[in-house]
Design a protein around this motif. Sequence first.
Motif, PDB file in Angstrom:
ATOM      1  N   ARG A  10       0.942  -1.312   0.043  1.00 51.96           N
ATOM      2  CA  ARG A  10       0.050   0.176  -0.011  1.00 51.96           C
ATOM      3  C   ARG A  10       0.860   1.115   0.175  1.00 51.96           C
ATOM      4  O   ARG A  10       1.950   1.325   0.603  1.00 51.96           O
ATOM      5  N   THR A  11       0.621   2.151  -0.818  1.00 46.53           N
ATOM      6  CA  THR A  11       1.150   3.243  -0.658  1.00 46.53           C
ATOM      7  C   THR A  11       0.545   4.426   0.548  1.00 46.53           C
ATOM      8  O   THR A  11      -0.559   4.575   0.786  1.00 46.53           O
ATOM      9  N   ILE A  12       1.503   4.613   1.449  1.00 54.43           N
ATOM     10  CA  ILE A  12       1.449   5.503   2.620  1.00 54.43           C
ATOM     11  C   ILE A  12       2.020   6.894   2.704  1.00 54.43           C
ATOM     12  O   ILE A  12       3.271   6.935   2.150  1.00 54.43           O
ATOM     13  N   TRP A  13       1.607   7.722   2.914  1.00 51.24           N
ATOM     14  CA  TRP A  13       2.311   9.324   3.293  1.00 51.24           C
ATOM     15  C   TRP A  13       2.573   9.201   4.604  1.00 51.24           C
ATOM     16  O   TRP A  13       1.852   9.445   5.435  1.00 51.24           O
ATOM     17  N   VAL A  14       3.884   9.493   4.746  1.00 49.26           N
ATOM     18  CA  VAL A  14       4.576   9.398   5.881  1.00 49.26           C
ATOM     19  C   VAL A  14       5.246  10.836   6.084  1.00 49.26           C
ATOM     20  O   VAL A  14       5.685  11.202   5.304  1.00 49.26           O
ATOM     21  N   VAL A  15       5.043  11.367   7.476  1.00 44.97           N
ATOM     22  CA  VAL A  15       5.752  12.459   7.528  1.00 44.97           C
ATOM     23  C   VAL A  15       6.448  12.421   8.991  1.00 44.97           C
ATOM     24  O   VAL A  15       6.285  11.452   9.762  1.00 44.97           O
ATOM     25  N   ARG A  16       7.455  13.316   9.218  1.00 45.98           N
ATOM     26  CA  ARG A  16       8.278  13.357  10.282  1.00 45.98           C
ATOM     27  C   ARG A  16       7.954  14.451  11.203  1.00 45.98           C
ATOM     28  O   ARG A  16       7.895  15.711  10.538  1.00 45.98           O
ATOM     29  N   VAL A  17       7.772  14.100  12.490  1.00 46.93           N
ATOM     30  CA  VAL A  17       7.708  15.232  13.613  1.00 46.93           C
ATOM     31  C   VAL A  17       8.883  14.976  14.569  1.00 46.93           C
ATOM     32  O   VAL A  17       8.728  13.942  15.116  1.00 46.93           O
ATOM     33  N   GLY A  18       9.747  15.874  14.493  1.00 47.87           N
ATOM     34  CA  GLY A  18      10.920  15.417  15.655  1.00 47.87           C
ATOM     35  C   GLY A  18      11.638  14.267  15.016  1.00 47.87           C
ATOM     36  O   GLY A  18      11.958  14.149  13.818  1.00 47.87           O
ATOM     37  N   ASP A  19      11.710  13.302  15.963  1.00 51.04           N
ATOM     38  CA  ASP A  19      12.632  11.960  15.349  1.00 51.04           C
ATOM     39  C   ASP A  19      11.586  11.127  14.958  1.00 51.04           C
ATOM     40  O   ASP A  19      12.055   9.786  14.721  1.00 51.04           O
ATOM     41  N   ASP A  20      10.525  11.512  15.184  1.00 53.95           N
ATOM     42  CA  ASP A  20       9.404  10.137  15.082  1.00 53.95           C
ATOM     43  C   ASP A  20       8.648  10.326  13.611  1.00 53.95           C
ATOM     44  O   ASP A  20       8.560  11.331  12.963  1.00 53.95           O
ATOM     45  N   LEU A  21       8.233   9.276  12.996  1.00 55.99           N
ATOM     46  CA  LEU A  21       7.438   9.185  11.722  1.00 55.99           C
ATOM     47  C   LEU A  21       6.273   8.838  12.256  1.00 55.99           C
ATOM     48  O   LEU A  21       5.713   8.082  12.887  1.00 55.99           O
ATOM     49  N   TYR A  22       5.053   9.456  11.397  1.00 54.60           N
ATOM     50  CA  TYR A  22       3.980   9.232  11.494  1.00 54.60           C
ATOM     51  C   TYR A  22       2.962   8.872  10.204  1.00 54.60           C
ATOM     52  O   TYR A  22       3.460   9.486   9.037  1.00 54.60           O
ATOM     53  N   ILE A  23       1.859   8.136  10.236  1.00 53.30           N
ATOM     54  CA  ILE A  23       1.226   7.875   8.993  1.00 53.30           C
ATOM     55  C   ILE A  23      -0.281   8.067   9.556  1.00 53.30           C
ATOM     56  O   ILE A  23      -0.683   7.810  10.840  1.00 53.30           O
ATOM     57  N   ARG A  24      -1.114   8.064   8.529  1.00 51.25           N
ATOM     58  CA  ARG A  24      -2.495   8.154   8.733  1.00 51.25           C
ATOM     59  C   ARG A  24      -3.271   7.455   7.507  1.00 51.25           C
ATOM     60  O   ARG A  24      -2.862   7.181   6.544  1.00 51.25           O
ATOM     61  N   SER A  25      -4.462   7.175   7.830  1.00 50.46           N
ATOM     62  CA  SER A  25      -5.447   6.319   6.735  1.00 50.46           C
ATOM     63  C   SER A  25      -6.247   7.348   6.145  1.00 50.46           C
ATOM     64  O   SER A  25      -7.025   7.985   7.056  1.00 50.46           O
ATOM     65  N   VAL A  26      -5.942   7.824   5.142  1.00 51.44           N
ATOM     66  CA  VAL A  26      -6.920   9.023   4.417  1.00 51.44           C
ATOM     67  C   VAL A  26      -8.031   8.568   4.352  1.00 51.44           C
ATOM     68  O   VAL A  26      -9.203   9.578   4.224  1.00 51.44           O
ATOM     69  N   ASN A  27      -8.410   7.124   4.103  1.00 51.04           N
ATOM     70  CA  ASN A  27      -9.765   6.772   4.277  1.00 51.04           C
ATOM     71  C   ASN A  27     -10.544   6.443   5.318  1.00 51.04           C
ATOM     72  O   ASN A  27     -11.636   6.156   5.486  1.00 51.04           O
ATOM     73  N   GLY A  28      -9.802   6.876   6.525  1.00 52.13           N
ATOM     74  CA  GLY A  28     -10.411   6.743   7.845  1.00 52.13           C
ATOM     75  C   GLY A  28     -10.325   5.160   8.394  1.00 52.13           C
ATOM     76  O   GLY A  28      -9.525   4.502   8.129  1.00 52.13           O
ATOM     77  N   PRO A  29     -10.899   5.258   9.874  1.00 45.93           N
ATOM     78  CA  PRO A  29     -10.583   3.955  10.426  1.00 45.93           C
ATOM     79  C   PRO A  29     -11.611   2.675  10.060  1.00 45.93           C
ATOM     80  O   PRO A  29     -11.426   1.786  10.316  1.00 45.93           O
ATOM     81  N   GLY A  30     -12.282   3.112   8.892  1.00 45.23           N
ATOM     82  CA  GLY A  30     -13.137   1.981   8.123  1.00 45.23           C
ATOM     83  C   GLY A  30     -12.322   1.205   7.187  1.00 45.23           C
ATOM     84  O   GLY A  30     -12.694   0.178   6.636  1.00 45.23           O
ATOM     85  N   SER A  31     -11.242   1.608   6.614  1.00 39.99           N
ATOM     86  CA  SER A  31     -10.568   1.139   5.489  1.00 39.99           C
ATOM     87  C   SER A  31      -9.936  -0.195   5.965  1.00 39.99           C
ATOM     88  O   SER A  31      -9.480  -0.350   7.146  1.00 39.99           O
ATOM     89  N   ASP A  32      -9.833  -1.066   4.874  1.00 38.90           N
ATOM     90  CA  ASP A  32      -9.262  -2.402   5.317  1.00 38.90           C
ATOM     91  C   ASP A  32      -7.779  -2.263   5.723  1.00 38.90           C
ATOM     92  O   ASP A  32      -7.490  -3.063   6.606  1.00 38.90           O
TER      93      ASP A  32
END
Length: 107
Positions: A10-32
């Motif tokens: 799956r393609t995920i969009w990752v961002v960095r805040v400080g030393d940590d990496l974060y991801i999100r589900s663009v389709n929300g909590p219902g996505s597979d």
Amino acid sequence: MAKRRLSGPRTIWVVRVGDDLYIRSVNGPGSDWYRGTRANGRGSVHAGGVTKDVSFEDADGAVNYQVDAAYRHKYGRYGAYIIGAITGPQASCTTMRLVPRVEDAGN
């Protein structure tokens, strides 16, 4: 022991805040995909020719403002629709921190 994949890449969009990496589900909590991360708590990330095993950890909601800003900065060129989706409430409630995973030698 063989690694079990939950689904295909799956393609995920990752961002960095400080030393940590974060991801999100663009389709929300219902996505597979998101439900799979919740059920298993782990996965693999492949970027720049490197693959790392990770755990998915729920992010502290206090970091959401910084994660939103990081998404706007990194992906802003994709336009308001994309940025609105990844920083909107449906996606922000799925914010996870990627944590490098080190398996025990005996596993």
